[in-house]
Design a protein around this motif. Structure first.
Motif, PDB file in Angstrom:
ATOM      1  N   ARG A   1       5.083  -2.622 -10.576  1.00  0.00           N
ATOM      2  CA  ARG A   1       4.740  -3.522  -9.492  1.00  0.00           C
ATOM      3  C   ARG A   1       3.396  -3.155  -8.907  1.00  0.00           C
ATOM      4  NH1 ARG A   1       9.612  -3.969  -5.369  1.00  0.00           N
ATOM      5  NH2 ARG A   1       7.850  -4.342  -3.957  1.00  0.00           N
ATOM      6  N   LYS A   2       2.691  -4.149  -8.406  1.00  0.00           N
ATOM      7  CA  LYS A   2       1.362  -3.930  -7.862  1.00  0.00           C
ATOM      8  C   LYS A   2       1.422  -3.066  -6.610  1.00  0.00           C
ATOM      9  CE  LYS A   2      -2.676  -6.445  -6.091  1.00  0.00           C
ATOM     10  NZ  LYS A   2      -3.231  -7.773  -5.797  1.00  0.00           N
ATOM     11  N   MET A   3       0.617  -2.032  -6.585  1.00  0.00           N
ATOM     12  CA  MET A   3       0.458  -1.211  -5.389  1.00  0.00           C
ATOM     13  C   MET A   3      -1.032  -1.091  -5.114  1.00  0.00           C
ATOM     14  SD  MET A   3       3.360   1.782  -5.856  1.00  0.00           S
ATOM     15  CE  MET A   3       3.178   2.013  -7.632  1.00  0.00           C
ATOM     16  N   MET A   4      -1.408  -1.218  -3.848  1.00  0.00           N
ATOM     17  CA  MET A   4      -2.813  -1.190  -3.461  1.00  0.00           C
ATOM     18  C   MET A   4      -3.116   0.085  -2.686  1.00  0.00           C
ATOM     19  SD  MET A   4      -3.523  -5.067  -2.147  1.00  0.00           S
ATOM     20  CE  MET A   4      -5.292  -4.737  -2.032  1.00  0.00           C
ATOM     21  N   LEU A   5      -4.316   0.589  -2.878  1.00  0.00           N
ATOM     22  CA  LEU A   5      -4.756   1.689  -2.033  1.00  0.00           C
ATOM     23  C   LEU A   5      -4.947   1.166  -0.613  1.00  0.00           C
ATOM     24  CD1 LEU A   5      -7.373   3.456  -4.314  1.00  0.00           C
ATOM     25  CD2 LEU A   5      -5.033   4.186  -3.828  1.00  0.00           C
ATOM     26  N   PRO A   6      -4.520   1.916   0.397  1.00  0.00           N
ATOM     27  CA  PRO A   6      -4.660   1.443   1.786  1.00  0.00           C
ATOM     28  C   PRO A   6      -6.070   0.970   2.118  1.00  0.00           C
ATOM     29  CG  PRO A   6      -3.262   3.376   1.733  1.00  0.00           C
ATOM     30  CD  PRO A   6      -3.777   3.187   0.328  1.00  0.00           C
ATOM     31  N   GLU A   7      -7.084   1.692   1.681  1.00  0.00           N
ATOM     32  CA  GLU A   7      -8.448   1.293   2.040  1.00  0.00           C
ATOM     33  C   GLU A   7      -8.828  -0.047   1.426  1.00  0.00           C
ATOM     34  OE1 GLU A   7     -10.940   4.649   1.116  1.00  0.00           O
ATOM     35  OE2 GLU A   7     -10.713   5.467   3.141  1.00  0.00           O
TER      36      GLU A   7
ATOM     37  N   MET B   1       0.818  -1.219   0.000  1.00  0.00           N
ATOM     38  CA  MET B   1       0.000   0.000   0.000  1.00  0.00           C
ATOM     39  C   MET B   1       0.857   1.277   0.000  1.00  0.00           C
ATOM     40  SD  MET B   1      -1.576   0.204   3.893  1.00  0.00           S
ATOM     41  CE  MET B   1      -1.437  -1.422   4.598  1.00  0.00           C
ATOM     42  N   VAL B   2       2.158   1.092  -0.107  1.00  0.00           N
ATOM     43  CA  VAL B   2       3.072   2.237  -0.115  1.00  0.00           C
ATOM     44  C   VAL B   2       3.558   2.493  -1.538  1.00  0.00           C
ATOM     45  CG1 VAL B   2       5.245   3.154   0.775  1.00  0.00           C
ATOM     46  CG2 VAL B   2       3.780   1.737   2.236  1.00  0.00           C
ATOM     47  N   TRP B   3       3.390   3.737  -1.983  1.00  0.00           N
ATOM     48  CA  TRP B   3       3.776   4.114  -3.346  1.00  0.00           C
ATOM     49  C   TRP B   3       5.263   4.461  -3.398  1.00  0.00           C
ATOM     50  CZ3 TRP B   3       6.062   8.075  -6.005  1.00  0.00           C
ATOM     51  CH2 TRP B   3       5.834   8.151  -7.390  1.00  0.00           C
ATOM     52  N   SER B   4       5.913   4.091  -4.499  1.00  0.00           N
ATOM     53  CA  SER B   4       7.271   4.573  -4.766  1.00  0.00           C
ATOM     54  C   SER B   4       7.439   4.702  -6.267  1.00  0.00           C
ATOM     55  CB  SER B   4       8.333   3.627  -4.207  1.00  0.00           C
ATOM     56  OG  SER B   4       8.495   2.493  -5.033  1.00  0.00           O
ATOM     57  N   GLN B   5       8.316   5.595  -6.669  1.00  0.00           N
ATOM     58  CA  GLN B   5       8.564   5.792  -8.094  1.00  0.00           C
ATOM     59  C   GLN B   5       9.177   4.541  -8.712  1.00  0.00           C
ATOM     60  OE1 GLN B   5       7.678   8.767  -9.923  1.00  0.00           O
ATOM     61  NE2 GLN B   5       7.884   7.126 -11.449  1.00  0.00           N
ATOM     62  N   ALA B   6      10.038   3.864  -7.933  1.00  0.00           N
ATOM     63  CA  ALA B   6      10.665   2.644  -8.443  1.00  0.00           C
ATOM     64  C   ALA B   6       9.625   1.569  -8.722  1.00  0.00           C
ATOM     65  CB  ALA B   6      11.703   2.130  -7.445  1.00  0.00           C
TER      66      ALA B   6
END
Length: 491
Positions: free
Chosen positions: A119-125, A108-113
C-alpha cells in the motif's frame, strides 16, 4: 434383517416423512415460513438484562468506540436536535485531499501490514509540502450546504484540524495554518456561515494528535514495534530512541498550542453546536461549555462506532440497550479504501441513494445517528455524484422523512427483537423497510388499524395471526429507493 433393524428403518422413514410434511406445510404457508425464518439466530446479549448489566457486558466484550456515557435527556433539552435529526454530513478536507496524497493523513504512517500489501505510504515531509501551495480556488461551502439541507441532513462536521495538524483558519497559535500559507484566508468562517445559513447545525472535528508538530522527533509507525522505531524518514532506528508516540502530545508547549486553537474555534465563529474529537480530547465537556454553553460533544459523551467493523447491527443494538446515545461514522464507499479524505477512487467507488437511505433507516431503527463521510475534492468542489444523490434524497424526504426524523430512540426497539426488517417507530406508528422479497414480518405486535405505503398513502393488504404481522409489498408499488411501509397500530 433383524427385528431391531426393521424397527429402526421404519422410524427413520417416519421421521423423514414428517420432515417432508413440515417442509410442504411451510412451503404452502408463507406466513409460517416467515415465522420460522424471521427468528433471530445470533447471540442477543441484551435479552433479559437490565441496562446496567448490558453496560457491563458491553465494556467487557465490545470495542471502546461502542461505549458511551449516560446522558440525562431531560437535563439537556438543548441537545435534542442531535437525536431528532439523525443524519450528519462528515467532511474530511485538508492537505491530505490534494494530489499526490492518497486521501488520508494515515498514509504517512508506516506499518508492516501496509508494506506487505504494497500500500502507498508517503514520507511526512512530502505530504506536508502540499500545504505550501494549497489554496482551493473552487471552495464553495454554500453550494455544499444548500444541497445537504434539501437532502435532509440535519448537521455537518468539518475537519478543522486533522492528524496532519494543518488548521483551516488563520490561527494565532502555531504556524501551520491558513494564516501562514493562504494569506489569512479563513476556510472555517465560510463553512460556519454557509452551514448556519442553510439551517444545519454546525459541527467541527478536531484532532488531538498533531503529526506536524516537532515531527522530526515523532514516531511514524502504527502499531508500535518493540524491536525498532520508525522516524519521519521511514527509517528503522533503535528501539531505545526517544520519539513521541503517534497519538501522544510532545509536551506542554504542544498542548498549549492546541488549547489555544480550540479556544479560537469556540470563540471566533458564533454558536458551535457540536465538537467531534479524534485521537484524544483537548478539553473536557465542562471546559468547552464555558466557551459554548450549549455545545454537544460527540466523542467523549456518546458511542461513535466507526465503519461496519464496529457498527454491525448486533453491536449497536447492545449500545442502544445499554442506554447510550450513538452515532455511526462511516465512509460512503462500497469497497474498502484508506480514504477518509478525497482520493480519485471516491469518484466511482461510492454509495448510491438507496444505499445511503437504507443505512440511515438501519441506524435509526437501532436507536442511533448516521454520520456519512463524503469528502470534497482538494480544490474545494464536491463530487458531482454528491449533488445527484442529494437531489434524489430530497425527493424521498418529501414523502418519507417521518420514518427517520424524530423517531423513538430509547430501548426497547423492535429491530432484531420483534423483526428482522429495519423498523422505526414513534409511539403507535411503525415504519418498516421490506426485505429483498418485499416482505415485512413483525412478531409480538397488536393488530394494526391500517397498513399503507408511506410514499403514496395507498392501502396494503396484510395477514395477522397469533400476534404476528406479515405484509407483502406488491411489485407495482416498488421503486429503486426504500419503500417504507407505515403501520398504524389498533387502539
Amino acid at each position: 434383517m433383524s427385528k431391531q433393524m426393521i424397527i429402526a428403518v421404519i422410524a427413520l422413514l417416519a421421521v423423514a416423512g414428517t420432515a417432508r410434511a413440515e417442509e410442504k406445510t411451510l412451503a404452502e404457508d408463507p406466513f409460517a415460513l416467515e415465522q420460522a425464518t424471521h427468528q433471530s439466530t445470533g447471540e442477543r446479549p441484551w435479552v433479559g438484562k437490565t441496562p446496567k448489566e448490558v453496560q457491563a457486558w458491553a465494556r467487557k466484550n465490545l470495542h471502546h468506540k461502542l461505549i458511551g456515557k449516560e446522558i440525562d435527556s431531560a437535563a439537556h433539552p438543548e441537545w435534542q436536535w442531535f437525536r431528532k435529526s439523525g443524519l450528519g454530513l462528515f467532511l474530511h478536507w485538508g492537505p491530505p485531499s490534494v494530489a499526490p496524497n492518497n486521501g488520508d493523513a494515515w498514509a504517512m504512517v508506516w506499518s508492516q501490514a501496509k508494506a506487505n500489501a504494497k500500500r502507498k505510504m508517503m514520507l511526512p515531509e512530502d505530504m506536508f509540502a502540499v500545504a505550501e501551495t494549497w489554496n482551493p480556488e473552487k471552495y464553495d461551502p454554500d453550494k455544499w450546504m444548500a444541497a445537504a439541507a434539501k437532502a435532509g441532513f440535519g448537521y455537518s462536521v468539518l475537519t478543522s484540524r486533522h492528524h496532519d495538524g494543518y488548521c483551516l483558519w488563520p490561527s494565532d497559535y502555531g504556524t501551520w495554518d491558513t494564516g501562514e500559507h493562504m494569506n489569512g484566508r479563513d476556510l472555517i468562517k465560510d463553512y460556519v456561515e454557509a452551514t448556519r445559513k442553510h439551517g444545519l447545525r454546525v459541527g467541527l472535528y478536531y484532532s488531538g494528535p498533531n503529526w506536524h508538530y516537532d515531527y522530526k522527533n515523532r514516531e511514524f509507525m502504527h502499531p508500535p514495534n518493540k524491536d525498532f522505531r520508525m522516524n519521519y524518514k521511514h527509517e528503522k532506528i533503535d528501539a531505545s530512541n526517544k520519539l513521541t508516540s503517534l497519538m501522544a502530545s510532545s509536551g506542554p508547549a504542544e498542548k498549549e498550542e492546541s488549547e489555544g486553537q480550540v479556544r479560537e474555534l469556540m470563540s471566533n465563529y458564533g454558536p458551535i453546536d457540536m465538537m467531534w474529537w479524534d485521537g484524544n480530547s483537548i478539553m473536557t465537556p465542562a471546559e468547552l461549555a464555558k466557551l459554548q454553553p450549549s455545545i454537544f460533544v460527540a466523542r467523549g459523551l456518546i458511542a461513535t462506532p466507526e465503519g461496519m467493523h464496529h457498527g454491525e447491527s448486533e453491536n449497536v443494538k447492545v449500545t442502544n440497550e445499554a442506554g447510550w446515545w450513538w452515532e455511526l461514522c462511516i465512509k460512503s464507499e462500497n469497497r474498502f479504501t484508506p480514504n477518509w479524505h478525497y482520493g480519485v477512487e471516491c469518484e466511482t467507488n461510492h454509495w448510491d441513494t438507496n444505499k445511503l437511505l437504507t443505512e440511515l433507516i438501519r441506524c435509526r431503527s437501532l436507536g442511533g445517528n448516521l454520520l456519512v463521510n463524503i469528502p470534497p475534492r482538494g480544490n474545494g468542489e464536491m463530487m458531482e455524484w454528491y449533488y445527484e444523490v442529494c437531489d434524489e434524497m430530497a425527493g424521498w424526504m418529501k414523502h418519507s422523512r417521518e420514518a427517520v426524523y424524530d423517531v423513538d430512540l430509547d430501548a426497547p426497539l423492535p429491530t432484531l427483537d420483534k423483526t428482522q426488517n429495519y423498523t422505526t417507530k414513534r409511539g403507535d406508528l411503525f415504519y418498516s423497510l421490506p426485505d429483498d422479497q418485499g416482505v415485512v414480518f413483525i412478531r409480538e405486535l397488536q393488530r394494526p388499524a391500517s397498513v399503507t405505503l408511506l410514499r403514496t398513502g395507498e392501502t396494503i393488504d396484510f395477514q395477522y395471526r397469533d400476534g404476528s404481522l406479515r405484509i407483502v409489498l406488491p411489485e407495482a408499488m416498488k421503486t429503486e429507493l426504500p419503500d417504507m411501509v407505515k403501520i398504524v397500530l389498533g387502539k
